[in-house]
Write a protein that holds these residues in place. Structure first.
Motif, short mmCIF file in Angstrom:
data_model
loop_
_atom_site.label_atom_id
_atom_site.label_comp_id
_atom_site.label_asym_id
_atom_site.label_seq_id
_atom_site.Cartn_x
_atom_site.Cartn_y
_atom_site.Cartn_z
N ARG A 157 -3.19 25.90 -11.27
CA ARG A 157 -3.14 25.68 -9.83
C ARG A 157 -1.79 25.12 -9.41
NH1 ARG A 157 -8.93 22.43 -9.72
NH2 ARG A 157 -10.19 24.10 -10.68
N PRO A 158 -1.45 25.23 -8.14
CA PRO A 158 -0.18 24.65 -7.66
C PRO A 158 -0.15 23.14 -7.87
CG PRO A 158 -1.09 26.18 -6.04
CD PRO A 158 -2.15 25.99 -7.08
N LEU A 159 1.08 22.59 -7.93
CA LEU A 159 1.23 21.17 -8.19
C LEU A 159 0.61 20.31 -7.10
CD1 LEU A 159 4.83 20.76 -9.69
CD2 LEU A 159 2.63 20.50 -10.84
N HIS A 160 0.74 20.73 -5.84
CA HIS A 160 0.19 19.91 -4.77
C HIS A 160 -1.34 19.86 -4.84
CE1 HIS A 160 0.12 23.99 -3.00
NE2 HIS A 160 -0.95 23.56 -2.33
N THR A 161 -1.95 20.96 -5.29
CA THR A 161 -3.41 20.95 -5.46
C THR A 161 -3.82 20.03 -6.60
OG1 THR A 161 -3.50 23.24 -4.67
CG2 THR A 161 -5.43 22.40 -5.83
N PHE A 174 3.45 11.30 -10.86
CA PHE A 174 2.89 12.64 -11.05
C PHE A 174 4.00 13.68 -11.23
CE2 PHE A 174 1.36 16.71 -9.44
CZ PHE A 174 0.18 16.86 -10.15
N MET A 175 5.00 13.65 -10.36
CA MET A 175 6.07 14.64 -10.43
C MET A 175 6.93 14.42 -11.66
SD MET A 175 5.43 16.61 -7.98
CE MET A 175 6.88 17.62 -8.23
N LEU A 176 7.19 13.17 -12.02
CA LEU A 176 8.03 12.89 -13.18
C LEU A 176 7.40 13.42 -14.46
CD1 LEU A 176 10.53 11.43 -14.35
CD2 LEU A 176 9.11 9.39 -14.57
N ILE A 186 0.82 -1.22 0.00
CA ILE A 186 0.00 0.00 0.00
C ILE A 186 0.86 1.27 0.00
CG2 ILE A 186 -1.69 1.32 1.33
CD1 ILE A 186 -2.96 -1.33 2.15
N PRO A 187 1.83 1.44 0.93
CA PRO A 187 2.67 2.65 0.84
C PRO A 187 3.53 2.71 -0.41
CG PRO A 187 3.48 1.16 2.54
CD PRO A 187 2.16 0.65 2.13
N ILE A 188 3.90 1.55 -0.95
CA ILE A 188 4.67 1.55 -2.20
C ILE A 188 3.84 2.15 -3.33
CG2 ILE A 188 5.70 0.06 -3.95
CD1 ILE A 188 6.59 -1.79 -1.75
N LEU A 189 2.58 1.76 -3.40
CA LEU A 189 1.70 2.32 -4.44
C LEU A 189 1.48 3.82 -4.22
CD1 LEU A 189 -0.99 -0.50 -4.68
CD2 LEU A 189 0.82 0.02 -6.33
N ALA A 190 1.39 4.25 -2.96
CA ALA A 190 1.19 5.67 -2.68
C ALA A 190 2.41 6.49 -3.13
CB ALA A 190 0.92 5.87 -1.19
N VAL A 191 3.60 6.01 -2.80
CA VAL A 191 4.82 6.71 -3.22
C VAL A 191 4.94 6.69 -4.74
CG1 VAL A 191 7.34 6.68 -3.08
CG2 VAL A 191 5.98 6.26 -1.04
N MET A 192 4.52 5.59 -5.36
CA MET A 192 4.61 5.48 -6.81
C MET A 192 3.73 6.51 -7.50
SD MET A 192 3.90 2.10 -9.08
CE MET A 192 2.13 2.18 -8.70
#
Length: 348
Positions: A92-96, A57-59, A46-52
């Protein structure tokens, strides 16, 4: 004189009301070790998928190029670009944008294609079957050829063994794209016995469907076959020269029984591990292979989207491929734990 205390109904005789039933828990863990291992691996996934998702998104958003300018063309005015950017939420900002994207993922929404105004999920569902079929067929070819040649090389030392290992070494040295180009050039161009590009749906013509898949499947599957040949040969050969193999021969078992029954059991866990990991590699190799042979899969889709700076399609495709790879590795770990109990303790 101390009075006896009556235990509540259903509580073991060796447990007290305030003490956790560690004995019962321990017994459950011993009865279901694979299930417990699978639950732990799912929690880690689950955390692996979240980090992925954050990485994808950032890449994609850090790739140079403006999707709005690409969509509107080089002659678009600044007013039109600003209005389109505002409409698509790119101002909008990236985090949004990331939070909105994650919220859409939870509800099964991967976004909208910027150029076709089509849901990305619909595009992926149209292209995903081609890539999955290509990867599965290539994996079947790799397993069948690799395990067979590995057993042959281990059971018959001499010239045949050296030839098999030499071919596997050559297969490991050849990249997917070069092998695909050579197969298309020889069989599709010079000999003209197989189509070098294009795709025919199975419902339209089953025979032509598989004829168009032969070359790309071979381009992907032969590399996996070469690797499995070396792994199978090494494991089986080591088992045939071990004391357990001598003991089985002393009991009267033939070489064929030892080879196919006991040696394959020893090699089953490493083979399954390689198959699971290589499936993700095949999905990555499919990006280049589909482009070479003109197959309408995820690889062709993401290459076109990258050229168009269509970042919603790019991040959706990469996310789906990455998720399939992570889930495949998870399933592989569970199967290996079932085949080899040492994997439950991390010793295999």
């Amino acid at each position: 004189m101390s009075e006896s205390v009556e235990l509540p109904a259903g509580l073991p005789a060796d447990a007290s009301p305030g003490r956790p039933q560690t004995g019962r828990r321990l017994a459950w863990r011993r009865r279901h070790p694979v299930l417990l291992f699978a639950m732990r691996r799912c929690l880690v996934t689950i955390p692996i998928l979240a980090v992925m998702t954050l990485f994808v998104f950032m890449l994609v958003h850090l790739v140079p190029g403006d999707p709005v300018t690409t969509m509107l063309g080089p002659h678009a005015t600044e007013e039109n670009i600003a209005a389109t950017r505002l409409q698509m939420g790119l101002d909008r900002p990236l985090h949004t944008q990331y939070v909105e994207w994650i919220t859409g993922l939870v509800h099964g929404d991967l976004g909208t294609d910027l150029l076709r105004n089509t849901p990305v999920s619909q595009l992926l569902m149209n292209h995903l079957p081609v890539t999955l079929e290509l990867a599965i067929l290539a994996s079947l070819i790799g397993v069948t050829v690799g395990v067979s040649l590995g057993l042959l090389a281990a059971s018959r030392p001499g010239l045949l063994r050296r030839m098999t290992l030499g071919l596997s070494t050559i297969g490991l040295s050849i990249p997917y794209f070069w092998l695909g180009l050579m197969l298309a050039l020889v069989f599709g161009g010079l000999l003209q016995v197989l189509p070098s590009s294009g795709y025919v749906a199975f419902t339209d013509d089953p025979v032509e469907h598989f004829r168009h898949l032969i070359l790309p499947v071979l381009a992907l599957g032969l590399g996996q076959a070469a690797y499995l040949t070396k792994v199978t040969q090494g494991i089986v050969e080591a088992f045939l020269n071990s004391p357990p193999s001598d003991f089985l021969r002393a009991k009267g078992l033939t070489r064929g029984q030892i080879l196919f029954k006991h040696s394959l059991r020893q090699a089953s866990a490493p083979i399954v591990t390689i198959i699971g990991i290589d499936l993700g590699t095949l999905l990555g190799g499919a990006i280049i292979t589909e482009t070479i042979f003109g197959l309408p899969g995820l690889g062709n889709l993401v290459v076109t989207a990258i050229a168009q700076r269509n970042y919603t399609v790019v991040q959706g495709t990469i996310l789906v491929i990455s998720t399939i790879f992570v889930l495949t590795v998870l399933l592989t770990d569970i199967i290996v734990a079932r085949l080899d109990p040492r994997a439950l303790e991390g010793r295999s």
